[in-house]
Structure formats: C-alpha cells, structure tokens
Design a protein around this motif. Structure first.
Motif, PDB file in Angstrom:
ATOM      1  N   THR A 119       0.845  -1.189   0.000  1.00 11.89           N
ATOM      2  CA  THR A 119       0.000   0.000   0.000  1.00 11.89           C
ATOM      3  C   THR A 119       0.886   1.246   0.000  1.00 11.89           C
ATOM      4  O   THR A 119       2.112   1.151  -0.044  1.00 11.89           O
ATOM      5  N   TYR A 133       0.047   4.766  -8.968  1.00 11.09           N
ATOM      6  CA  TYR A 133      -0.440   3.886 -10.041  1.00 11.09           C
ATOM      7  C   TYR A 133      -0.136   4.409 -11.444  1.00 11.09           C
ATOM      8  O   TYR A 133      -0.506   3.772 -12.433  1.00 11.09           O
ATOM      9  N   GLN A 141       2.927   1.909 -11.350  1.00 15.95           N
ATOM     10  CA  GLN A 141       2.596   0.563 -10.887  1.00 15.95           C
ATOM     11  C   GLN A 141       1.339   0.053 -11.585  1.00 15.95           C
ATOM     12  O   GLN A 141       0.556   0.826 -12.134  1.00 15.95           O
ATOM     13  N   PHE A 155      -2.206  -1.239 -11.607  1.00 18.09           N
ATOM     14  CA  PHE A 155      -3.458  -1.433 -10.898  1.00 18.09           C
ATOM     15  C   PHE A 155      -4.140  -2.729 -11.335  1.00 18.09           C
ATOM     16  O   PHE A 155      -4.808  -3.394 -10.543  1.00 18.09           O
ATOM     17  N   CYS A 156      -3.953  -3.092 -12.588  1.00 15.48           N
ATOM     18  CA  CYS A 156      -4.624  -4.292 -13.108  1.00 15.48           C
ATOM     19  C   CYS A 156      -3.833  -5.567 -12.853  1.00 15.48           C
ATOM     20  O   CYS A 156      -4.305  -6.669 -13.148  1.00 15.48           O
ATOM     21  N   ARG A 187      -1.418  -5.906  -9.782  1.00 22.51           N
ATOM     22  CA  ARG A 187      -0.956  -6.079  -8.405  1.00 22.51           C
ATOM     23  C   ARG A 187      -1.950  -6.891  -7.578  1.00 22.51           C
ATOM     24  O   ARG A 187      -3.143  -6.630  -7.585  1.00 22.51           O
ATOM     25  N   TYR A 214      -3.974  -4.777  -4.610  1.00 21.58           N
ATOM     26  CA  TYR A 214      -4.611  -3.505  -4.983  1.00 21.58           C
ATOM     27  C   TYR A 214      -5.740  -3.108  -4.026  1.00 21.58           C
ATOM     28  O   TYR A 214      -5.962  -1.929  -3.775  1.00 21.58           O
ATOM     29  N   GLN A 215      -6.456  -4.088  -3.479  1.00 22.13           N
ATOM     30  CA  GLN A 215      -7.590  -3.755  -2.610  1.00 22.13           C
ATOM     31  C   GLN A 215      -7.145  -3.020  -1.348  1.00 22.13           C
ATOM     32  O   GLN A 215      -7.838  -2.120  -0.869  1.00 22.13           O
ATOM     33  N   SER A 271      -4.596  -0.987  -1.020  1.00 26.31           N
ATOM     34  CA  SER A 271      -4.259   0.400  -1.341  1.00 26.31           C
ATOM     35  C   SER A 271      -5.519   1.242  -1.536  1.00 26.31           C
ATOM     36  O   SER A 271      -5.580   2.393  -1.085  1.00 26.31           O
ATOM     37  N   ARG A 329     -11.578  -5.117 -11.411  1.00 22.08           N
ATOM     38  CA  ARG A 329     -10.993  -4.443 -10.251  1.00 22.08           C
ATOM     39  C   ARG A 329     -11.687  -3.116  -9.964  1.00 22.08           C
ATOM     40  O   ARG A 329     -11.866  -2.744  -8.801  1.00 22.08           O
TER      41      ARG A 329
END
Length: 281
Positions: free
Chosen positions: A62, A95, A98, A100-101, A103, A106-107, A109, A148
């Motif tokens: 995060t 992001y 990094q 987002f699709c 990692r 992701y939840q 963060s 996501r």
C-alpha cells in the motif's frame, strides 16, 4: 426597492459564478508531496484548494502514507482550515507507474485511500490507470481493469466517495467503460491534455462524457507554455462548454509550465491559477 432587488440578484449571480468553479493545485507538482509547505504555497499562489498525494507505492502493498497517522493528518487539516483552503481530493499517483490491473494487493491500497478520505472528509480520489494498464495500447487487460474497478467502485459506494479514473481512451470509449463497470462511484477525472495529444476535439469530448461522468478536471496541457498562451486550448470555449453542460467542480492545475522556466514552481502555478480564476470566476 426594485433597484435594490436587481442589485441583490446581480450579487447572488456573481457569487454563484464564483463558487461554481474552484481552482486547485497538486502537492506533488508543487514538489511538496505530503508536506505542509504545499498548503502554505497554495495559499500564497492564490488557489482555492489542494490535492494531496497518498505517497509512494513502489513494491509495497500500500501507499507510504503519513496521512494515516492521526496527529500528522490533523495538522494538515488544521492548517488548511486556518488558511481557508480545501483539501479537494487525494491522489493515488503511485499507479502511474505501478500496475493497478496486475498487483495482488490492490484492494488494500484502495481501502487505505478511502479510509484517509473519510478521515479528512474528502469526497474524490484520483486513480490513473497509468502505463501498465493502458487500455488503448493493450485491450487484453480490459477484463482485469473492469473487474478491479467494480470492486473499487463497490468499496467507494459503501463509503460515500468517488474514485476518478484517468484513461487513454476517447470519451466515447470511456462512456462504454463506465457502463461496463456499472458503479456511480467510478467516474472520469478528465485531463485536457489527453484528447489534445491524440488530436481529438477537447470540447466534444467534454460534451460526450457529460455532466455526471466527470468528477474533476485536470485543467492542464503538456509543459511548454502557460495556459493563457496555449494555442491548443480556447479556455473561454471550455468554460462555455462546461456552463452549457451545467457542470461544476474543481479545475486542478497539473502541468502547463513555461519550458524556459520549468523549475519556477511559484511563477508557473501563480500564472496558471490567476488565468483560470480570471476565466472561470
């Protein structure tokens, strides 16, 4: 009496016009990421508010977010209140680089960002899909992005906040993407520079998206010249378009710095802030 009523009407119209659009800056672009100096500099420049970054992401699960600390966060909030500034949004700029699709974490963060939003009474977060989740260059990741964002949208809905995404898609494609996601808590954080660099009509793009799909606007173009000197943007036409759409909200200045003075933070952002306020307020 009639003359007095007319004066009151004019005054109220002027107030509505002033408060309809607000101009904000970004702590990251002021080179003061999560630093109190960003708040004082914003006040000196004359903007109405500030977008605070959530901190670096890197390979951590995060954000490196000092605003998660109650005492630190309170100092930021108190200073903003004292200087009569609003914390208009939080930004998940980690992001940009990094994925987002991709990692796994992701939840966490997103959850941490929403928790900070709630603690600071901030209603909008900025989420760029970035280079690794560019749907235009790699349509194969669409399912992952949509699934996501559905999860993020549900989290945001439950918290009563909005996550504004920035994509490389056209306005028509973004409308389709939002329909697929199906959450009112996922909207578009529009950036003037995106349609301009692709040769699309900025004003038509705004109209296609419409009032209810745009949560905030990065009122900016690539670096080179100040907004008032930018031949690619007719700002009066932008305002006329937004007025006709009945859109209202924050115009956040990101770039549009003078290429001959790229490090003159105060000079660049003071000029752009003054210009936007002249046009929109």
């Amino acid at each position: 009496m009639r003359f007095l009523l007319i004066l009151l009407m004019i005054a109220s119209q002027g107030l509505a016009q002033t408060t309809r659009y607000k101009v904000g800056l970004i702590d990251l672009m002021l080179l003061k990421r999560q630093k109190l100096g960003a708040i004082t500099l914003t006040q000196q420049i004359g903007a109405d508010g500030l977008e605070l970054d959530m901190g670096g992401l890197g390979k951590r699960p995060t954000f490196e977010n000092q605003l998660a600390n109650d005492s630190i966060r309170q100092v930021f909030m108190d200073m903003a209140k004292e200087l009569k500034l609003e914390i208009c949004s939080l930004a998940m700029t980690g992001y940009y680089a990094q994925s987002f699709c991709g990692r796994e974490e992701y939840q966490q963060s997103i959850r941490d960002c929403i928790k900070t939003m709630k603690a600071m009474n901030v209603k909008v977060a900025f989420l760029p899909l970035g280079v690794q989740c560019d749907l235009k260059k790699d349509p194969s990741i669409r399912d992952s992005v949509v699934s996501r964002l559905k999860v993020a949208g549900k989290m945001a809905e439950e918290a009563g906040v909005v996550i504004g995404i920035e994509t490389a898609l056209s306005a028509k494609e973004e409308v389709a993407l939002l329909k697929e996601i199906g959450s009112p808590a996922i909207q578009i954080y529009f950036n003037f520079s995106n349609p301009l660099k692709e040769g699309r009509d900025l004003y038509k793009e705004l109209k296609i998206l419409g009032k209810n799909r745009i949560c905030m606007i990065h009122a900016t173009n690539k670096d080179g010249v100040w907004l008032e000197k930018d031949p690619e943007i007719d700002m009066l036409k932008v305002k006329k378009t937004l007025d006709k759409m009945k859109w209202s909200g924050w115009l956040i200045i990101e770039r549009s710095r003078d290429a001959s003075k790229p490090k003159d933070v105060k000079g660049n952002y003071s000029a752009n802030t003054a210009y936007l306020k002249k046009i929109f307020q």
